[in-house]
Design a protein around this motif. Structure first.
Motif, PDB file in Angstrom:
ATOM      1  N   GLY A 294     -21.445 -32.754 -27.144  1.00 27.69           N
ATOM      2  CA  GLY A 294     -22.791 -32.323 -27.478  1.00 27.69           C
ATOM      3  C   GLY A 294     -23.829 -33.358 -27.089  1.00 27.69           C
ATOM      4  N   PRO A 295     -24.968 -33.330 -27.757  1.00 20.61           N
ATOM      5  CA  PRO A 295     -26.057 -34.233 -27.382  1.00 20.61           C
ATOM      6  C   PRO A 295     -25.813 -35.685 -27.778  1.00 20.61           C
ATOM      7  N   ASN A 296     -24.880 -35.932 -28.706  1.00 19.43           N
ATOM      8  CA  ASN A 296     -24.615 -37.306 -29.146  1.00 19.43           C
ATOM      9  C   ASN A 296     -23.768 -38.088 -28.151  1.00 19.43           C
ATOM     10  N   LYS A 297     -23.088 -37.385 -27.276  1.00 17.87           N
ATOM     11  CA  LYS A 297     -22.207 -38.043 -26.316  1.00 17.87           C
ATOM     12  C   LYS A 297     -23.044 -38.621 -25.177  1.00 17.87           C
ATOM     13  N   PRO A 298     -22.818 -39.902 -24.834  1.00 13.01           N
ATOM     14  CA  PRO A 298     -23.610 -40.489 -23.747  1.00 13.01           C
ATOM     15  C   PRO A 298     -23.246 -39.866 -22.408  1.00 13.01           C
ATOM     16  N   ALA A 299     -24.216 -39.840 -21.518  1.00 12.71           N
ATOM     17  CA  ALA A 299     -23.997 -39.270 -20.197  1.00 12.71           C
ATOM     18  C   ALA A 299     -23.053 -40.165 -19.405  1.00 12.71           C
ATOM     19  N   LYS A 300     -22.283 -39.538 -18.513  1.00  8.82           N
ATOM     20  CA  LYS A 300     -21.369 -40.318 -17.682  1.00  8.82           C
ATOM     21  C   LYS A 300     -22.155 -41.119 -16.658  1.00  8.82           C
ATOM     22  N   LEU A 301     -21.626 -42.297 -16.338  1.00  6.48           N
ATOM     23  CA  LEU A 301     -22.280 -43.155 -15.365  1.00  6.48           C
ATOM     24  C   LEU A 301     -21.992 -42.672 -13.947  1.00  6.48           C
ATOM     25  N   THR A 302     -22.946 -42.886 -13.085  1.00  5.66           N
ATOM     26  CA  THR A 302     -22.736 -42.553 -11.685  1.00  5.66           C
ATOM     27  C   THR A 302     -21.943 -43.668 -11.028  1.00  5.66           C
ATOM     28  N   ARG A 303     -21.500 -43.433  -9.812  1.00  5.60           N
ATOM     29  CA  ARG A 303     -20.680 -44.418  -9.103  1.00  5.60           C
ATOM     30  C   ARG A 303     -21.426 -45.756  -8.930  1.00  5.60           C
ATOM     31  N   PRO A 304     -22.685 -45.767  -8.500  1.00  7.97           N
ATOM     32  CA  PRO A 304     -23.382 -47.069  -8.382  1.00  7.97           C
ATOM     33  C   PRO A 304     -23.567 -47.756  -9.736  1.00  7.97           C
ATOM     34  N   GLU A 305     -23.792 -46.965 -10.800  1.00 11.39           N
ATOM     35  CA  GLU A 305     -23.935 -47.566 -12.127  1.00 11.39           C
ATOM     36  C   GLU A 305     -22.623 -48.194 -12.590  1.00 11.39           C
ATOM     37  N   LYS A 306     -21.505 -47.511 -12.320  1.00 12.41           N
ATOM     38  CA  LYS A 306     -20.191 -48.059 -12.674  1.00 12.41           C
ATOM     39  C   LYS A 306     -19.933 -49.359 -11.915  1.00 12.41           C
ATOM     40  N   LYS A 307     -20.290 -49.367 -10.625  1.00  6.64           N
ATOM     41  CA  LYS A 307     -20.089 -50.562  -9.812  1.00  6.64           C
ATOM     42  C   LYS A 307     -20.923 -51.715 -10.352  1.00  6.64           C
ATOM     43  N   ALA A 308     -22.162 -51.446 -10.720  1.00  9.90           N
ATOM     44  CA  ALA A 308     -23.025 -52.483 -11.276  1.00  9.90           C
ATOM     45  C   ALA A 308     -22.483 -52.979 -12.622  1.00  9.90           C
ATOM     46  N   ALA A 309     -21.957 -52.075 -13.443  1.00  7.27           N
ATOM     47  CA  ALA A 309     -21.401 -52.465 -14.740  1.00  7.27           C
ATOM     48  C   ALA A 309     -20.173 -53.348 -14.554  1.00  7.27           C
ATOM     49  N   ARG A 310     -19.298 -52.989 -13.585  1.00  4.99           N
ATOM     50  CA  ARG A 310     -18.122 -53.829 -13.307  1.00  4.99           C
ATOM     51  C   ARG A 310     -18.539 -55.209 -12.830  1.00  4.99           C
ATOM     52  N   LYS A 311     -19.548 -55.248 -11.975  1.00  3.34           N
ATOM     53  CA  LYS A 311     -20.016 -56.529 -11.448  1.00  3.34           C
ATOM     54  C   LYS A 311     -20.593 -57.395 -12.568  1.00  3.34           C
ATOM     55  N   ALA A 312     -21.355 -56.779 -13.474  1.00  7.98           N
ATOM     56  CA  ALA A 312     -21.922 -57.530 -14.596  1.00  7.98           C
ATOM     57  C   ALA A 312     -20.827 -58.033 -15.522  1.00  7.98           C
ATOM     58  N   LYS A 313     -19.814 -57.206 -15.766  1.00  9.11           N
ATOM     59  CA  LYS A 313     -18.702 -57.619 -16.632  1.00  9.11           C
ATOM     60  C   LYS A 313     -17.926 -58.771 -16.009  1.00  9.11           C
ATOM     61  N   ARG A 314     -17.680 -58.677 -14.706  1.00  6.63           N
ATOM     62  CA  ARG A 314     -16.969 -59.739 -13.996  1.00  6.63           C
ATOM     63  C   ARG A 314     -17.754 -61.050 -14.047  1.00  6.63           C
ATOM     64  N   GLU A 315     -19.068 -60.958 -13.864  1.00  3.15           N
ATOM     65  CA  GLU A 315     -19.903 -62.165 -13.904  1.00  3.15           C
ATOM     66  C   GLU A 315     -19.924 -62.773 -15.307  1.00  3.15           C
ATOM     67  N   ALA A 316     -19.941 -61.926 -16.335  1.00  2.64           N
ATOM     68  CA  ALA A 316     -19.906 -62.436 -17.712  1.00  2.64           C
ATOM     69  C   ALA A 316     -18.582 -63.141 -17.986  1.00  2.64           C
ATOM     70  N   ARG A 317     -17.485 -62.587 -17.462  1.00  2.00           N
ATOM     71  CA  ARG A 317     -16.176 -63.218 -17.642  1.00  2.00           C
ATOM     72  C   ARG A 317     -16.131 -64.576 -16.945  1.00  2.00           C
ATOM     73  N   ARG A 318     -16.682 -64.626 -15.731  1.00  2.00           N
ATOM     74  CA  ARG A 318     -16.719 -65.905 -15.008  1.00  2.00           C
ATOM     75  C   ARG A 318     -17.547 -66.939 -15.756  1.00  2.00           C
ATOM     76  N   GLU A 319     -18.657 -66.496 -16.325  1.00  2.00           N
ATOM     77  CA  GLU A 319     -19.521 -67.416 -17.075  1.00  2.00           C
ATOM     78  C   GLU A 319     -18.791 -67.950 -18.300  1.00  2.00           C
ATOM     79  N   THR A 320     -18.011 -67.104 -18.959  1.00  2.00           N
ATOM     80  CA  THR A 320     -17.241 -67.551 -20.120  1.00  2.00           C
ATOM     81  C   THR A 320     -16.237 -68.620 -19.725  1.00  2.00           C
ATOM     82  N   TRP A 321     -15.517 -68.402 -18.604  1.00  2.00           N
ATOM     83  CA  TRP A 321     -14.538 -69.396 -18.160  1.00  2.00           C
ATOM     84  C   TRP A 321     -15.223 -70.696 -17.723  1.00  2.00           C
TER      85      TRP A 321
END
Length: 113
Positions: free
Chosen positions: A38-65
């Motif tokens: 229904g309306p409470n469920k967030p919309a699915k991410l598009t392919r470029p948004e998913k790629k950007a999210a993976r890149k941000a997550k990877r960069e955050a992991r690198r920063e932690t290390w």
């Protein structure tokens, strides 16, 4: 003939098909069906948004290390006995876990991974 939708039809003992109303369906299906997001469920991410999210997550992991490495280096430079103590406590903790598992299971080989 019986492969038709069971949500709107039912068969009696003779095999005749009869229509079901909403009240009868409630008796057949006593629990509620699963609801869609229904309306409470967030919309699915598009392919470029998913790629950007993976890149941000990877960069955050690198920063932690990087931060962990810097903290280790600063601690090691400030206390020269840090590395020997770290190794000693790691070996001691491993031995304690081994002995506890040995006492619980009674097997010498079971605690060895």
């Amino acid at each position: 003939m019986r492969n038709e939708s069971a949500s709107a039809k039912s068969w009696d003992r003779t095999g005749a098909v009869r229509r079901l109303d909403a009240g009868t369906l409630g008796a057949i299906y006593p629990c509620h069906m699963a609801k869609s997001g229904g309306p409470n469920k967030p919309a699915k991410l598009t392919r470029p948004e998913k790629k950007a999210a993976r890149k941000a997550k990877r960069e955050a992991r690198r920063e932690t290390w990087r931060n962990m490495r810097q903290a280790f280096s600063l601690t090691r430079k400030g206390d020269p006995r840090f590395v020997p103590y770290l190794v000693m406590f790691s070996v001691l903790a491993t031995a304690i876990v081994y002995v506890v598992v040995l006492l619980i299971t009674g097997s010498v080989l079971l605690p060895i991974p």
